[in-house]
Design a protein around this motif. Structure first.
Motif, PDB file in Angstrom:
ATOM      1  N   MET A 117       0.838  -1.202   0.000  1.00 27.19           N
ATOM      2  CA  MET A 117       0.000   0.000   0.000  1.00 27.19           C
ATOM      3  C   MET A 117       0.870   1.247   0.000  1.00 27.19           C
ATOM      4  N   MET A 118       1.938   1.239   0.802  1.00 25.70           N
ATOM      5  CA  MET A 118       2.850   2.380   0.843  1.00 25.70           C
ATOM      6  C   MET A 118       3.508   2.616  -0.512  1.00 25.70           C
ATOM      7  N   ALA A 119       3.878   1.550  -1.187  1.00 21.99           N
ATOM      8  CA  ALA A 119       4.495   1.691  -2.510  1.00 21.99           C
ATOM      9  C   ALA A 119       3.530   2.364  -3.482  1.00 21.99           C
ATOM     10  N   LYS A 120       2.262   1.999  -3.399  1.00 24.73           N
ATOM     11  CA  LYS A 120       1.268   2.597  -4.295  1.00 24.73           C
ATOM     12  C   LYS A 120       1.015   4.062  -3.948  1.00 24.73           C
ATOM     13  N   THR A 121       0.887   4.366  -2.651  1.00 25.94           N
ATOM     14  CA  THR A 121       0.625   5.761  -2.288  1.00 25.94           C
ATOM     15  C   THR A 121       1.840   6.658  -2.526  1.00 25.94           C
ATOM     16  N   ASN A 122       3.020   6.082  -2.675  1.00 27.28           N
ATOM     17  CA  ASN A 122       4.199   6.862  -3.077  1.00 27.28           C
ATOM     18  C   ASN A 122       4.182   7.166  -4.571  1.00 27.28           C
ATOM     19  N   ARG A 123       3.477   6.340  -5.346  1.00 22.23           N
ATOM     20  CA  ARG A 123       3.452   6.487  -6.806  1.00 22.23           C
ATOM     21  C   ARG A 123       2.214   7.206  -7.310  1.00 22.23           C
ATOM     22  N   ILE A 124       1.068   6.968  -6.671  1.00 24.99           N
ATOM     23  CA  ILE A 124      -0.202   7.536  -7.131  1.00 24.99           C
ATOM     24  C   ILE A 124      -1.004   8.040  -5.923  1.00 24.99           C
ATOM     25  N   ARG A 125      -2.014   8.856  -6.226  1.00 30.47           N
ATOM     26  CA  ARG A 125      -2.969   9.258  -5.199  1.00 30.47           C
ATOM     27  C   ARG A 125      -4.089   8.224  -5.183  1.00 30.47           C
ATOM     28  N   ILE A 126      -4.552   7.874  -3.997  1.00 27.67           N
ATOM     29  CA  ILE A 126      -5.646   6.918  -3.877  1.00 27.67           C
ATOM     30  C   ILE A 126      -6.762   7.578  -3.089  1.00 27.67           C
ATOM     31  N   ALA A 127      -7.952   7.571  -3.681  1.00 22.13           N
ATOM     32  CA  ALA A 127      -9.147   8.092  -3.025  1.00 22.13           C
ATOM     33  C   ALA A 127     -10.123   6.940  -2.855  1.00 22.13           C
ATOM     34  N   LEU A 128     -10.715   6.835  -1.675  1.00 20.75           N
ATOM     35  CA  LEU A 128     -11.658   5.759  -1.391  1.00 20.75           C
ATOM     36  C   LEU A 128     -13.047   6.309  -1.145  1.00 20.75           C
ATOM     37  N   VAL A 129     -14.026   5.731  -1.813  1.00 18.69           N
ATOM     38  CA  VAL A 129     -15.424   5.931  -1.471  1.00 18.69           C
ATOM     39  C   VAL A 129     -15.711   4.776  -0.523  1.00 18.69           C
ATOM     40  N   THR A 130     -15.757   5.078   0.779  1.00 21.48           N
ATOM     41  CA  THR A 130     -15.703   4.032   1.795  1.00 21.48           C
ATOM     42  C   THR A 130     -16.390   4.461   3.076  1.00 21.48           C
ATOM     43  N   ASP A 131     -16.612   3.501   3.951  1.00 19.35           N
ATOM     44  CA  ASP A 131     -17.106   3.778   5.294  1.00 19.35           C
ATOM     45  C   ASP A 131     -15.967   3.965   6.294  1.00 19.35           C
ATOM     46  N   LEU A 132     -14.719   3.774   5.868  1.00 17.73           N
ATOM     47  CA  LEU A 132     -13.591   3.987   6.774  1.00 17.73           C
ATOM     48  C   LEU A 132     -13.555   5.442   7.226  1.00 17.73           C
ATOM     49  N   ALA A 133     -13.142   5.668   8.447  1.00 17.45           N
ATOM     50  CA  ALA A 133     -13.048   7.027   8.984  1.00 17.45           C
ATOM     51  C   ALA A 133     -12.003   7.831   8.219  1.00 17.45           C
ATOM     52  N   PRO A 134     -12.266   9.128   7.996  1.00 18.17           N
ATOM     53  CA  PRO A 134     -11.275   9.969   7.314  1.00 18.17           C
ATOM     54  C   PRO A 134      -9.908   9.940   7.994  1.00 18.17           C
ATOM     55  N   SER A 135      -9.873   9.905   9.331  1.00 17.19           N
ATOM     56  CA  SER A 135      -8.593   9.887  10.043  1.00 17.19           C
ATOM     57  C   SER A 135      -7.829   8.592   9.762  1.00 17.19           C
ATOM     58  N   LEU A 136      -8.526   7.493   9.650  1.00 17.67           N
ATOM     59  CA  LEU A 136      -7.885   6.220   9.318  1.00 17.67           C
ATOM     60  C   LEU A 136      -7.344   6.255   7.892  1.00 17.67           C
ATOM     61  N   CYS A 137      -8.126   6.798   6.977  1.00 19.01           N
ATOM     62  CA  CYS A 137      -7.669   6.928   5.590  1.00 19.01           C
ATOM     63  C   CYS A 137      -6.406   7.772   5.518  1.00 19.01           C
ATOM     64  N   GLN A 138      -6.411   8.878   6.240  1.00 13.75           N
ATOM     65  CA  GLN A 138      -5.232   9.757   6.261  1.00 13.75           C
ATOM     66  C   GLN A 138      -4.025   9.019   6.810  1.00 13.75           C
ATOM     67  N   ARG A 139      -4.216   8.223   7.831  1.00 11.51           N
ATOM     68  CA  ARG A 139      -3.115   7.475   8.454  1.00 11.51           C
ATOM     69  C   ARG A 139      -2.429   6.542   7.459  1.00 11.51           C
ATOM     70  N   ILE A 140      -3.208   5.954   6.550  1.00 12.86           N
ATOM     71  CA  ILE A 140      -2.620   5.025   5.579  1.00 12.86           C
ATOM     72  C   ILE A 140      -2.267   5.698   4.250  1.00 12.86           C
ATOM     73  N   GLY A 141      -2.470   7.006   4.180  1.00 12.44           N
ATOM     74  CA  GLY A 141      -2.029   7.750   3.005  1.00 12.44           C
ATOM     75  C   GLY A 141      -3.024   7.835   1.876  1.00 12.44           C
TER      76      GLY A 141
END
Length: 176
Positions: free
Chosen positions: A131-155
């Motif tokens: 996941m880190m390798a991907k977020t270093n290469r591209i932006r990832i946006a999720l349409v999800t029920d995950l909390a925004p703070s959790l999403c931010q934590r994983i990039g």
């Protein structure tokens, strides 16, 4: 084999979930025999990359948690140009899916996570590193029920379906 498994039974299935061929034997031999057939049946070459790619994890149970949804991220990211954006629809109703995943994001980056994995591997560390390798290469946006703070934590960024539609409409080259 490193885990002491002497016998392995794996199958290769087609898109209709039918078994094409079964492989049985020592784990390494089974994998060496099954992978070429699996690639022939399931793999496609990425001919073009896009500024924005939108993908779905496939709904329940494929998007029950982030660990499961990462499989869709892994595949769809191949269609995103460097610096582009992947928009993934993945509910993740059960959250992340593993207590061993998130601690890697608190180590200070990909290199530190890699070093930790080398020293002491624990479950889902490889998924976190991927996941880190991907977020270093591209932006990832999720349409999800995950909390925004959790999403931010994983990039990644949590967005709404409406925001995703606006981004897609404005994109010069988009793959769905």
């Amino acid at each position: 084999e490193l885990m002491g498994i002497d016998l392995c039974l794996n199958v290769v299935m087609n898109a209709d979930h039918q078994i094409v061929k079964a492989f049985c034997g020592r784990p390494g031999s089974v994998m060496k025999a099954a992978i070429p057939l699996s690639k022939q049946i399931c793999q496609t070459e990425v001919g073009q990359t896009y500024d924005i790619t939108i993908a779905s994890a496939g709904g329940y149970p494929k998007d029950i948690n982030l660990i499961q949804a990462h499989k869709a991220i892994d595949n769809a990211a191949a269609f995103v140009r460097d610096g582009g954006e992947l928009i993934l629809l993945a509910e993740c109703a059960d959250g992340v899916g593993s207590s061993t995943f998130l601690p890697y994001f608190d180590l200070g980056g990909r290199e530190a996570a890699f070093d930790r994995l080398l020293a002491d591997y624990s479950g889902n560390g490889g998924t976190a590193l991927a996941m880190m390798a991907k977020t270093n290469r591209i932006r990832i946006a999720l349409v999800t029920d995950l909390a925004p703070s959790l999403c931010q934590r994983i990039g990644v960024t949590r967005i709404t379906w409406e925001e995703a539609c606006r981004q897609i409409a404005a994109a010069p080259r988009c793959a769905v």
